[in-house]
Design a protein around this motif. Structure first.
Motif, PDB file in Angstrom:
ATOM      1  N   ALA A 171       4.520 -46.335 -35.606  1.00 16.79           N
ATOM      2  CA  ALA A 171       5.264 -46.165 -36.857  1.00 16.79           C
ATOM      3  C   ALA A 171       4.304 -46.043 -38.041  1.00 16.79           C
ATOM      4  N   VAL A 172       3.191 -46.750 -37.966  1.00 20.28           N
ATOM      5  CA  VAL A 172       2.215 -46.738 -39.066  1.00 20.28           C
ATOM      6  C   VAL A 172       1.216 -45.589 -38.932  1.00 20.28           C
ATOM      7  N   MET A 173       0.688 -45.380 -37.724  1.00 24.23           N
ATOM      8  CA  MET A 173      -0.399 -44.416 -37.514  1.00 24.23           C
ATOM      9  C   MET A 173       0.082 -43.036 -37.069  1.00 24.23           C
ATOM     10  N   GLY A 174       1.340 -42.927 -36.680  1.00 19.87           N
ATOM     11  CA  GLY A 174       1.844 -41.686 -36.106  1.00 19.87           C
ATOM     12  C   GLY A 174       1.794 -41.762 -34.596  1.00 19.87           C
ATOM     13  N   PRO A 175       2.357 -40.761 -33.937  1.00 17.62           N
ATOM     14  CA  PRO A 175       2.384 -40.767 -32.475  1.00 17.62           C
ATOM     15  C   PRO A 175       0.982 -40.849 -31.881  1.00 17.62           C
ATOM     16  N   ALA A 176       0.847 -41.685 -30.867  1.00 13.70           N
ATOM     17  CA  ALA A 176      -0.457 -41.866 -30.221  1.00 13.70           C
ATOM     18  C   ALA A 176      -0.741 -40.714 -29.270  1.00 13.70           C
ATOM     19  N   ASP A 177      -1.968 -40.215 -29.332  1.00 15.82           N
ATOM     20  CA  ASP A 177      -2.425 -39.223 -28.372  1.00 15.82           C
ATOM     21  C   ASP A 177      -2.897 -39.919 -27.098  1.00 15.82           C
ATOM     22  N   VAL A 178      -3.438 -41.133 -27.268  1.00 13.45           N
ATOM     23  CA  VAL A 178      -3.959 -41.913 -26.146  1.00 13.45           C
ATOM     24  C   VAL A 178      -3.616 -43.375 -26.380  1.00 13.45           C
ATOM     25  N   ILE A 179      -3.163 -44.048 -25.318  1.00 10.81           N
ATOM     26  CA  ILE A 179      -2.944 -45.493 -25.359  1.00 10.81           C
ATOM     27  C   ILE A 179      -3.831 -46.098 -24.284  1.00 10.81           C
ATOM     28  N   ILE A 180      -4.729 -47.001 -24.700  1.00  9.32           N
ATOM     29  CA  ILE A 180      -5.655 -47.631 -23.761  1.00  9.32           C
ATOM     30  C   ILE A 180      -5.272 -49.099 -23.637  1.00  9.32           C
ATOM     31  N   PRO A 181      -4.722 -49.499 -22.476  1.00  5.99           N
ATOM     32  CA  PRO A 181      -4.302 -50.891 -22.303  1.00  5.99           C
ATOM     33  C   PRO A 181      -5.487 -51.823 -22.089  1.00  5.99           C
ATOM     34  N   ALA A 182      -5.228 -53.117 -22.209  1.00  3.37           N
ATOM     35  CA  ALA A 182      -6.273 -54.131 -22.117  1.00  3.37           C
ATOM     36  C   ALA A 182      -7.018 -54.080 -20.790  1.00  3.37           C
ATOM     37  N   GLU A 183      -6.308 -53.805 -19.703  1.00  6.93           N
ATOM     38  CA  GLU A 183      -6.970 -53.773 -18.397  1.00  6.93           C
ATOM     39  C   GLU A 183      -8.046 -52.702 -18.363  1.00  6.93           C
ATOM     40  N   ILE A 184      -7.783 -51.589 -19.002  1.00  7.46           N
ATOM     41  CA  ILE A 184      -8.752 -50.491 -19.048  1.00  7.46           C
ATOM     42  C   ILE A 184      -9.914 -50.833 -19.959  1.00  7.46           C
ATOM     43  N   THR A 185      -9.642 -51.440 -21.110  1.00  5.00           N
ATOM     44  CA  THR A 185     -10.738 -51.743 -22.040  1.00  5.00           C
ATOM     45  C   THR A 185     -11.692 -52.752 -21.436  1.00  5.00           C
ATOM     46  N   ALA A 186     -11.182 -53.708 -20.665  1.00  7.40           N
ATOM     47  CA  ALA A 186     -12.068 -54.686 -20.033  1.00  7.40           C
ATOM     48  C   ALA A 186     -12.997 -53.984 -19.050  1.00  7.40           C
TER      49      ALA A 186
ATOM     50  N   VAL B 128      -0.491 -59.518 -26.437  1.00  4.28           N
ATOM     51  CA  VAL B 128      -0.460 -58.271 -25.672  1.00  4.28           C
ATOM     52  C   VAL B 128      -0.338 -58.511 -24.174  1.00  4.28           C
ATOM     53  N   ASP B 129      -0.431 -59.759 -23.745  1.00  3.92           N
ATOM     54  CA  ASP B 129      -0.239 -60.078 -22.335  1.00  3.92           C
ATOM     55  C   ASP B 129       1.244 -60.184 -21.989  1.00  3.92           C
ATOM     56  N   ASP B 130       2.091 -60.247 -22.996  1.00  4.03           N
ATOM     57  CA  ASP B 130       3.545 -60.247 -22.814  1.00  4.03           C
ATOM     58  C   ASP B 130       4.021 -58.801 -22.950  1.00  4.03           C
ATOM     59  N   PRO B 131       4.568 -58.210 -21.881  1.00  3.84           N
ATOM     60  CA  PRO B 131       4.943 -56.791 -21.919  1.00  3.84           C
ATOM     61  C   PRO B 131       5.897 -56.421 -23.057  1.00  3.84           C
ATOM     62  N   ALA B 132       6.864 -57.273 -23.359  1.00  3.66           N
ATOM     63  CA  ALA B 132       7.819 -56.966 -24.438  1.00  3.66           C
ATOM     64  C   ALA B 132       7.117 -56.976 -25.794  1.00  3.66           C
ATOM     65  N   GLU B 133       6.264 -57.950 -26.011  1.00  4.19           N
ATOM     66  CA  GLU B 133       5.522 -58.029 -27.280  1.00  4.19           C
ATOM     67  C   GLU B 133       4.540 -56.867 -27.398  1.00  4.19           C
ATOM     68  N   ALA B 134       3.889 -56.513 -26.302  1.00  7.01           N
ATOM     69  CA  ALA B 134       2.945 -55.389 -26.323  1.00  7.01           C
ATOM     70  C   ALA B 134       3.675 -54.095 -26.667  1.00  7.01           C
ATOM     71  N   ALA B 135       4.863 -53.897 -26.110  1.00  7.24           N
ATOM     72  CA  ALA B 135       5.646 -52.693 -26.410  1.00  7.24           C
ATOM     73  C   ALA B 135       6.054 -52.672 -27.882  1.00  7.24           C
ATOM     74  N   ARG B 136       6.428 -53.829 -28.417  1.00  7.38           N
ATOM     75  CA  ARG B 136       6.803 -53.921 -29.831  1.00  7.38           C
ATOM     76  C   ARG B 136       5.607 -53.590 -30.723  1.00  7.38           C
ATOM     77  N   LEU B 137       4.429 -54.098 -30.375  1.00  3.63           N
ATOM     78  CA  LEU B 137       3.223 -53.820 -31.158  1.00  3.63           C
ATOM     79  C   LEU B 137       2.867 -52.336 -31.112  1.00  3.63           C
ATOM     80  N   ARG B 138       2.982 -51.717 -29.926  1.00  4.91           N
ATOM     81  CA  ARG B 138       2.697 -50.284 -29.811  1.00  4.91           C
ATOM     82  C   ARG B 138       3.654 -49.467 -30.673  1.00  4.91           C
ATOM     83  N   ALA B 139       4.925 -49.866 -30.676  1.00  7.04           N
ATOM     84  CA  ALA B 139       5.920 -49.152 -31.506  1.00  7.04           C
ATOM     85  C   ALA B 139       5.580 -49.290 -32.983  1.00  7.04           C
ATOM     86  N   ARG B 140       5.170 -50.476 -33.411  1.00  4.05           N
ATOM     87  CA  ARG B 140       4.768 -50.680 -34.816  1.00  4.05           C
ATOM     88  C   ARG B 140       3.539 -49.849 -35.141  1.00  4.05           C
ATOM     89  N   ALA B 141       2.585 -49.806 -34.210  1.00  6.66           N
ATOM     90  CA  ALA B 141       1.353 -49.038 -34.442  1.00  6.66           C
ATOM     91  C   ALA B 141       1.684 -47.555 -34.608  1.00  6.66           C
TER      92      ALA B 141
END
Length: 118
Positions: free
Chosen positions: A73-88, A58-71
């Motif tokens: 696709a599986v969970m439905g559109p996200a209402d909220v996306i919380i990036p790693a910087e915020i969770t820390a 998730v520290d690689d922007p392209a990989e993080a974007a790919r993971l979000r797109a997969r998420a």
């Protein structure tokens, strides 16, 4: 309506507590991060209808974007996306909500007066 949250957990954050809070409140949560063990701990106790794990860098922007797109696709559109910087940051200050708070007296603050300059 159930909110769908995508929560990124980098190697520098421990957002498992946040994920558990969101799940307890009824949210659907997708966790993204590099460590499968940490991600599984973050959603422990919740089934595939409520939680999903996506492993990657998730520290690689392209990989993080790919993971979000997969998420999404599986969970439905996200209402909220919380990036790693915020969770820390959130986890560092998570105990703040436990401070006793006295209700503030309700005050009306007058709106500032603007003067027109011609």
């Amino acid at each position: 309506m159930t909110s769908t949250v995508i929560l990124t957990i980098s190697t520098h954050s421990d957002a498992g507590t946040l994920a558990q809070r969101l799940l307890r409140r009824g949210c659907r949560v997708a966790v993204l991060g590099p460590d499968v063990g940490t991600l599984l701990d973050a959603v422990r106790g919740y089934g595939t209808g409520r939680a999903a794990v996506f492993v990657g860098d998730v520290d690689d922007p392209a990989e993080a974007a790919r993971l979000r797109a997969r998420a999404e696709a599986v969970m439905g559109p996200a209402d909220v996306i919380i990036p790693a910087e915020i969770t820390a940051t959130t986890e560092r200050f998570a105990s703040v909500h436990r401070l006793p708070v006295r209700p503030a007296a309700r005050r009306l603050v007058p709106a500032p007066q603007h003067s027109a300059v011609a």
